[in-house]
Design an enzyme around this catalytic site. Structure first.
Site, short mmCIF file in Angstrom:
data_model
loop_
_atom_site.label_atom_id
_atom_site.label_comp_id
_atom_site.label_asym_id
_atom_site.label_seq_id
_atom_site.Cartn_x
_atom_site.Cartn_y
_atom_site.Cartn_z
N ALA A 175 0.82 -1.22 0.00
CA ALA A 175 0.00 0.00 0.00
C ALA A 175 0.85 1.27 0.00
CB ALA A 175 -0.93 -0.02 1.22
N ALA A 176 1.83 1.34 0.90
CA ALA A 176 2.62 2.57 1.02
C ALA A 176 3.62 2.72 -0.12
CB ALA A 176 3.34 2.58 2.37
N ARG A 202 3.76 11.17 -10.48
CA ARG A 202 2.84 12.26 -10.84
C ARG A 202 3.48 13.63 -10.58
NH1 ARG A 202 -2.06 9.20 -7.98
NH2 ARG A 202 -2.78 7.99 -9.76
N PRO A 231 -3.39 -6.36 1.11
CA PRO A 231 -3.32 -6.77 2.51
C PRO A 231 -4.70 -6.84 3.18
CG PRO A 231 -2.28 -4.61 2.19
CD PRO A 231 -2.59 -5.14 0.85
N CYS A 232 -5.55 -5.86 2.89
CA CYS A 232 -6.86 -5.82 3.58
C CYS A 232 -7.78 -6.93 3.07
CB CYS A 232 -7.52 -4.47 3.37
SG CYS A 232 -6.41 -3.09 3.68
N ASP A 281 3.11 1.39 7.49
CA ASP A 281 3.17 0.74 8.80
C ASP A 281 4.53 0.88 9.49
OD1 ASP A 281 0.57 -0.07 8.48
OD2 ASP A 281 0.99 -2.22 8.53
N ALA A 316 -4.06 0.59 6.11
CA ALA A 316 -3.68 0.83 4.72
C ALA A 316 -4.07 2.26 4.31
CB ALA A 316 -4.35 -0.18 3.82
C1 LIG Z 1 -5.67 -9.31 7.58
C2 LIG Z 1 -5.51 -7.83 7.49
C3 LIG Z 1 -6.60 -7.05 7.13
C4 LIG Z 1 -6.47 -5.66 7.07
N1 LIG Z 1 -7.56 -4.90 6.71
C5 LIG Z 1 -7.44 -3.56 6.62
C6 LIG Z 1 -8.53 -2.75 6.21
O1 LIG Z 1 -9.64 -3.25 5.97
N2 LIG Z 1 -8.33 -1.41 6.10
C7 LIG Z 1 -7.14 -0.82 6.37
O2 LIG Z 1 -7.02 0.39 6.23
N3 LIG Z 1 -6.06 -1.57 6.77
C8 LIG Z 1 -6.18 -2.91 6.90
N4 LIG Z 1 -5.11 -3.67 7.28
C9 LIG Z 1 -3.82 -3.01 7.57
C10 LIG Z 1 -3.02 -2.85 6.27
O3 LIG Z 1 -2.91 -4.09 5.67
C11 LIG Z 1 -1.65 -2.26 6.53
O4 LIG Z 1 -1.79 -1.05 7.20
C12 LIG Z 1 -0.94 -2.06 5.19
O5 LIG Z 1 -0.62 -3.29 4.63
C13 LIG Z 1 0.33 -1.23 5.37
O6 LIG Z 1 0.94 -1.11 4.13
P1 LIG Z 1 2.51 -0.92 4.01
O7 LIG Z 1 2.81 -0.76 2.56
O8 LIG Z 1 2.96 0.13 4.94
O9 LIG Z 1 3.15 -2.26 4.58
P2 LIG Z 1 3.07 -3.84 4.13
O10 LIG Z 1 1.74 -4.08 3.55
O11 LIG Z 1 3.52 -4.56 5.32
O12 LIG Z 1 4.13 -3.90 2.97
C14 LIG Z 1 5.51 -3.82 3.17
C15 LIG Z 1 6.22 -4.04 1.85
O13 LIG Z 1 7.63 -3.90 2.04
C16 LIG Z 1 8.30 -5.05 1.54
N5 LIG Z 1 9.55 -5.19 2.30
C17 LIG Z 1 9.70 -5.21 3.65
N6 LIG Z 1 11.01 -5.31 3.97
C18 LIG Z 1 11.68 -5.34 2.80
C19 LIG Z 1 13.07 -5.42 2.46
N7 LIG Z 1 14.01 -5.49 3.39
N8 LIG Z 1 13.40 -5.44 1.16
C20 LIG Z 1 12.46 -5.34 0.18
N9 LIG Z 1 11.14 -5.28 0.44
C21 LIG Z 1 10.77 -5.26 1.73
C22 LIG Z 1 7.28 -6.15 1.73
O14 LIG Z 1 7.62 -7.27 1.03
C23 LIG Z 1 6.03 -5.42 1.25
O15 LIG Z 1 6.00 -5.32 -0.15
C24 LIG Z 1 -5.21 -5.06 7.35
C25 LIG Z 1 -4.11 -5.87 7.71
C26 LIG Z 1 -4.25 -7.23 7.76
C27 LIG Z 1 -3.06 -8.08 8.13
#
Ligand SMILES: Cc1cc2nc3c(=O)[nH]c(=O)nc-3n(C[C@H](O)[C@H](O)[C@H](O)COP(=O)(O)OP(=O)(O)OC[C@H]3O[C@@H](n4cnc5c(N)ncnc54)[C@H](O)[C@@H]3O)c2cc1C
Length: 449
Positions: free
Chosen positions: A13-14, A24, A43-44, A276, A294
């Site tokens: 997501a991020a 953009r 993820p969600c 996150d 997310a």
């Molecule tokens: C079951 C579940 C349901 C959810 N439902 C919701 C919802 O309905 N609404 C909502 O707002 N939020 C929800 N969330 C929370 C949401 O999923 C997280 O807040 C979101 O995934 C955060 O996104 P992110 O990109 O910060 O991190 P992540 O999704 O954790 O992604 C991290 C990324 O970094 C990569 N990465 C990490 N370390 C390295 C490295 N050293 N080298 C290369 N790549 C790396 C990973 O592989 C991944 O691609 C839910 C979470 C879960 C587990």
């Protein structure tokens, strides 16, 4: 050595949103995403793999969006950041950067519960292979125990329960499921829905241990009760992935996430963090916030991606907006609940309105909708809201979030220009938000004499 103007670590997501936003805002820059997994899960959508969408393969973020936005992809694990040389070390070679965005996300929290490493105990790991393994395991078992009655726990429970051939129990330490995000009356309603759908709930119950001979057999509660379990799933929160940032000497915040300022810049001016893995501050008072969503991740990514080569945006802090569902029953929240607001010391006026979301109420699709708004008594400013009803609750709460983010007063909301239609919305005469605001104004006046 590969070179890029912007390197983004993480493709969920991020990371993805930050890269697209950077494209953009900075069309001429070379952007490279470093991501460790071949396929990225939505993820969600993970709970829905076990019921509605049926498999991890149907819950993926495709890579076409990268090509469309001219974002290069390096499938590799980022291992170290050389801040002085502005080089990222990865398992597939080094990459030099002008700006770096860390969007490494989070991993499931593992509780210090004896037996969490037994065969059959799973966490909600965002990984296709891992979740496929859990899905295969679930096909062969009967008794499933989910530890944690937050939104992840109840969504997983409801989806796993859908097939109707399993005995699903959710164990929650607090007096109610969802108690960290909703006032009690909403939690109770959702618990009734879950129980009516055949899910067993054990609230006010602390897990003492997970027991079994090599393989999980039961979950033992602190009152001595035992629940039979073939599979245990832990849904008790997430921990920020900050090891690489810490090793690189970036400042870590009070919640254990990467410290950032309002522009999402870390303690190194060339490195941003979002999602996150990044520290959040609350919209209410500015203290560090443990929320990980997310929707927050993408907001922060919109800020980080825009600010890379000139500050354009600032983060006002996390309002905390999210929804969940048990079957067709939706529950949604934004900002502070009545209980949270009171605990923080606000003098609160809270009003609840209930009625159909169509007019007349016999229209097809009408759902009884309960809406609660929470205001600060002296200023009349809205602090939060909660909605329970049908699918539309997920968007009604977003309208409430806009009111919270803009610090609208009850008077502003009473003057809200809502569009209505018999087949689509509540009646203009009984429009939930507007009438709740009018009632709040009345209560504020009564108190003031
Ligand atoms: C079951 C579940 C349901 C959810 N439902 C919701 C919802 O309905 N609404 C909502 O707002 N939020 C929800 N969330 C929370 C949401 O999923 C997280 O807040 C979101 O995934 C955060 O996104 P992110 O990109 O910060 O991190 P992540 O999704 O954790 O992604 C991290 C990324 O970094 C990569 N990465 C990490 N370390 C390295 C490295 N050293 N080298 C290369 N790549 C790396 C990973 O592989 C991944 O691609 C839910 C979470 C879960 C587990």
């Amino acid at each position: 050595m590969e070179q890029a103007d912007l390197v983004v670590i993480g493709g969920s997501a991020a990371g993805l949103t930050a890269a697209i936003t950077a494209r953009r805002h900075y069309p001429g820059k070379k952007i490279l995403m470093v991501r460790q997994e071949k396929q990225v899960l939505i993820p969600c959508g993970i709970p829905y793999i076990f019921g509605t969408v049926e498999s991890p393969q149907k819950n993926l973020i495709g890579d076409a969006v990268l090509e469309k936005n001219n974002i290069e992809l390096l499938l590799a694990e980022a291992t170290d950041i050389d801040r002085e040389g502005k080089v990222l070390h990865t398992t597939e070679g080094d990459v030099s950067y002008e700006r770096l965005i860390i969007a490494t996300g989070s991993r499931p929290a593992m509780p210090p519960i004896p037996g969490f490493d037994l065969d059959g105990v799973y966490a909600v790991v965002k990984d296709v292979e891992y979740l496929s393994g859990l899905q295969r395991r679930l096909e062969t078992v009967e008794d499933v125990v989910i530890i944690g009655g937050g939104f992840i726990g109840i969504e997983l429970g409801d989806e796993i329960n859908k097939a109707g051939d399993k005995n699903v129990t959710i164990v929650e330490m607090l007096p109610h499921c969802l108690a960290l995000a909703y006032d009690e009356e909403f939690c109770v309603e959702m618990e009734k829905v879950l129980e009516s759908r055949g899910i067993n709930l054990r609230t006010s119950s602390r897990v003492e241990k997970i027991a079994g001979d090599g393989k999980v057999e039961k979950v033992v509660l602190s009152d001595g009760a035992e629940i039979k379990a073939d599979v245990v799933i832990l849904g008790i929160g997430a921990v920020a992935n900050v090891d690489m940032a810490r090793k690189a000497g970036l400042r870590i915040g009070l919640t254990g996430s990467i410290a950032v300022d309002r522009t999402m810049q870390t303690s190194d001016a060339n490195i941003y963090a979002c999602g996150d893995c990044a520290e959040k501050i609350s919209f209410f008072g500015g203290r560090p916030s443990p929320l990980k969503l997310a929707s927050i991740a993408t907001l922060e990514a919109h800020i980080a991606g825009a600010n890379l080569f000139g500050i354009r945006r600032e983060n006002v802090g996390t309002v905390g907006v999210w929804s969940t569902a048990g079957g067709k029953h939706a529950l949604a929240t934004a900002g502070l609940t009545e209980e949270m607001a009171e605990k923080r010391g606000y003098d609160v006026v809270a009003v609840t309105i209930q009625g159909p979301n169509r007019h007349p109420g016999l229209m097809p699709g009408a759902v009884n909708t309960r809406l609660k708004l929470v205001f600060e008594r002296n200023s009349g400013v809205i602090l939060g809201g909660q909605v329970m009803g049908g699918a539309a609750a997920g968007e009604v709460i977003n309208a409430i979030s806009a009111c919270v983010q803009n610090r609208m007063t009850a008077e502003d909301i009473a003057m809200f220009q809502a569009g209505t239609h018999p087949a689509l919305t509540a009646s203009p005469i009984a429009y939930h938000m507007v009438n709740a605001a009018e009632m709040a104004i009345q209560q504020m006046r009564e108190r003031g004499g």
